[in-house]
Write a protein that holds these residues in place. Structure first.
Motif, PDB file in Angstrom:
ATOM      1  N   MET A  16       0.762  -1.202  -0.033  1.00  0.00           N
ATOM      2  CA  MET A  16       0.092   0.050  -0.148  1.00  0.00           C
ATOM      3  C   MET A  16       0.873   1.250  -0.134  1.00  0.00           C
ATOM      4  O   MET A  16       0.588   2.185  -0.762  1.00  0.00           O
ATOM      5  CB  MET A  16      -0.916   0.068   1.279  1.00  0.00           C
ATOM      6  CG  MET A  16      -1.661   1.298   1.326  1.00  0.00           C
ATOM      7  SD  MET A  16      -3.027   1.390  -0.004  1.00  0.00           S
ATOM      8  CE  MET A  16      -4.170   0.319   0.352  1.00  0.00           C
ATOM      9  N   GLU A  17       1.923   1.164   1.048  1.00  0.00           N
ATOM     10  CA  GLU A  17       2.683   2.564   1.022  1.00  0.00           C
ATOM     11  C   GLU A  17       3.364   2.543  -0.485  1.00  0.00           C
ATOM     12  O   GLU A  17       3.699   3.776  -0.955  1.00  0.00           O
ATOM     13  CB  GLU A  17       3.617   2.281   2.032  1.00  0.00           C
ATOM     14  CG  GLU A  17       3.231   2.235   3.497  1.00  0.00           C
ATOM     15  CD  GLU A  17       4.248   2.007   4.337  1.00  0.00           C
ATOM     16  OE1 GLU A  17       5.206   1.529   4.225  1.00  0.00           O
ATOM     17  OE2 GLU A  17       3.617   2.130   5.993  1.00  0.00           O
ATOM     18  N   GLU A  18       4.042   1.691  -1.038  1.00  0.00           N
ATOM     19  CA  GLU A  18       4.806   1.671  -2.272  1.00  0.00           C
ATOM     20  C   GLU A  18       3.907   2.161  -3.451  1.00  0.00           C
ATOM     21  O   GLU A  18       4.213   2.970  -4.292  1.00  0.00           O
ATOM     22  CB  GLU A  18       5.414   0.338  -2.617  1.00  0.00           C
ATOM     23  CG  GLU A  18       6.603   0.240  -1.771  1.00  0.00           C
ATOM     24  CD  GLU A  18       7.301  -1.120  -1.943  1.00  0.00           C
ATOM     25  OE1 GLU A  18       6.592  -2.180  -2.937  1.00  0.00           O
ATOM     26  OE2 GLU A  18       8.375  -1.753  -1.366  1.00  0.00           O
ATOM     27  N   HIS A  56       4.075   5.678  -5.444  1.00  0.00           N
ATOM     28  CA  HIS A  56       4.014   5.476  -6.884  1.00  0.00           C
ATOM     29  C   HIS A  56       3.320   6.466  -7.653  1.00  0.00           C
ATOM     30  O   HIS A  56       3.554   7.070  -8.508  1.00  0.00           O
ATOM     31  CB  HIS A  56       3.956   4.070  -7.408  1.00  0.00           C
ATOM     32  CG  HIS A  56       4.093   3.699  -8.840  1.00  0.00           C
ATOM     33  ND1 HIS A  56       5.115   4.138  -9.797  1.00  0.00           N
ATOM     34  CD2 HIS A  56       3.081   3.629  -9.572  1.00  0.00           C
ATOM     35  CE1 HIS A  56       4.815   3.936 -11.010  1.00  0.00           C
ATOM     36  NE2 HIS A  56       3.544   3.508 -11.052  1.00  0.00           N
ATOM     37  N   VAL A  57       1.886   6.280  -7.046  1.00  0.00           N
ATOM     38  CA  VAL A  57       0.750   7.173  -7.638  1.00  0.00           C
ATOM     39  C   VAL A  57       1.170   8.554  -7.404  1.00  0.00           C
ATOM     40  O   VAL A  57       1.094   9.500  -8.338  1.00  0.00           O
ATOM     41  CB  VAL A  57      -0.527   6.903  -6.971  1.00  0.00           C
ATOM     42  CG1 VAL A  57      -1.559   7.749  -7.426  1.00  0.00           C
ATOM     43  CG2 VAL A  57      -1.130   5.441  -7.593  1.00  0.00           C
ATOM     44  N   ARG A  58       1.585   9.087  -6.332  1.00  0.00           N
ATOM     45  CA  ARG A  58       2.121  10.403  -6.002  1.00  0.00           C
ATOM     46  C   ARG A  58       3.112  10.743  -7.433  1.00  0.00           C
ATOM     47  O   ARG A  58       3.091  12.272  -7.617  1.00  0.00           O
ATOM     48  CB  ARG A  58       2.616  10.512  -4.765  1.00  0.00           C
ATOM     49  CG  ARG A  58       1.698  10.507  -3.753  1.00  0.00           C
ATOM     50  CD  ARG A  58       2.225  11.084  -2.334  1.00  0.00           C
ATOM     51  NE  ARG A  58       1.183  11.141  -1.291  1.00  0.00           N
ATOM     52  CZ  ARG A  58       1.088  10.627  -0.096  1.00  0.00           C
ATOM     53  NH1 ARG A  58       2.296   9.896   0.375  1.00  0.00           N
ATOM     54  NH2 ARG A  58       0.070  10.452   0.441  1.00  0.00           N
ATOM     55  N   VAL A  59       4.075   9.969  -7.442  1.00  0.00           N
ATOM     56  CA  VAL A  59       5.068  10.208  -8.279  1.00  0.00           C
ATOM     57  C   VAL A  59       4.504  10.517  -9.648  1.00  0.00           C
ATOM     58  O   VAL A  59       4.967  11.442 -10.477  1.00  0.00           O
ATOM     59  CB  VAL A  59       6.270   9.174  -8.472  1.00  0.00           C
ATOM     60  CG1 VAL A  59       7.360   9.225  -9.727  1.00  0.00           C
ATOM     61  CG2 VAL A  59       7.065   9.524  -7.107  1.00  0.00           C
ATOM     62  N   LEU A  60       3.407   9.505 -10.208  1.00  0.00           N
ATOM     63  CA  LEU A  60       3.025   9.571 -11.440  1.00  0.00           C
ATOM     64  C   LEU A  60       2.137  10.969 -11.731  1.00  0.00           C
ATOM     65  O   LEU A  60       2.158  11.649 -12.745  1.00  0.00           O
ATOM     66  CB  LEU A  60       2.085   8.321 -11.723  1.00  0.00           C
ATOM     67  CG  LEU A  60       2.950   7.159 -11.923  1.00  0.00           C
ATOM     68  CD1 LEU A  60       1.697   5.814 -12.045  1.00  0.00           C
ATOM     69  CD2 LEU A  60       3.879   7.128 -12.905  1.00  0.00           C
TER      70      LEU A  60
END
Length: 179
Positions: free
Chosen positions: A45-47, A51-55
């Motif tokens: 969940m954390e990863e 990842h979505v934040r980076v995207l």
């Protein structure tokens, strides 16, 4: 020497103790497996959120594709690591249960041997062939048990080797890309 009832009660107390020990080992294994599941879910969940934040911060399609590839690359390694952890928990649980059962079997075998020898020493004349056949049957049963234990240990070693090879196979392509 104990009476028949005392032997019966002692055997059942030993069996109850063994059953409790085996049950405790199984529950310890389940507890560890649940802990692994919880940690895996938390980490995933954390990863995923990171990842979505980076995207979401990326404004170029090429950079989004590159980020997705970078996110997916370690998935195989993580899967093998997870499988290895599950296997280690199962192997540890199995070893603990097998040890308890082996101790019980050894004690029970000793009791049966004592009982048998005490019984046959008072056997009537002419019963020697039957006594010898019974001894042979007990020996064959012991040999069969020992072969089953040996096969089980070899299977565990084989599985360990396969898990190690799977880990190396997944890690090798990634290590080659880094060089």
């Amino acid at each position: 020497m104990m009476t028949g009832m005392e032997q019966f009660a002692a055997a059942h107390r030993a069996l109850l103790d063994t059953a409790k020990t085996v049950n405790d080992r199984a529950l310890d294994g389940f507890e560890k497996l649940i802990g692994l599941q919880m940690q895996t879910a938390r980490t995933a969940m954390e990863e995923s959120v990171d990842h979505v934040r980076v995207l979401l911060e990326s404004d170029e399609p090429a950079k989004v594709a590159e980020q997705n590839m970078a996110f997916m690359q370690p998935a195989g390694e993580k899967l093998v690591a997870y499988a290895r952890h599950v296997y280690d928990i199962a192997a540890e649980t199995n070893a603990g249960m097998a040890e308890a059962l082996q101790r019980h079997f050894d004690a029970a075998q000793g009791q049966v041997s004592q009982w048998f020898e005490a019984t046959v020493k008072d056997a009537p004349a002419g019963s020697e062939p039957i006594v010898e056949a019974a001894r042979n049957a007990m020996g064959v049963a012991q040999d069969a048990y020992e072969q089953a234990v040996t096969a089980s240990r070899k299977f565990a070693e084989f599985t360990d080797q396969n898990m190690a090879q799977a880990g190396k196979a997944v890690a090798a392509p990634r290590a080659a890309k880094r060089s």
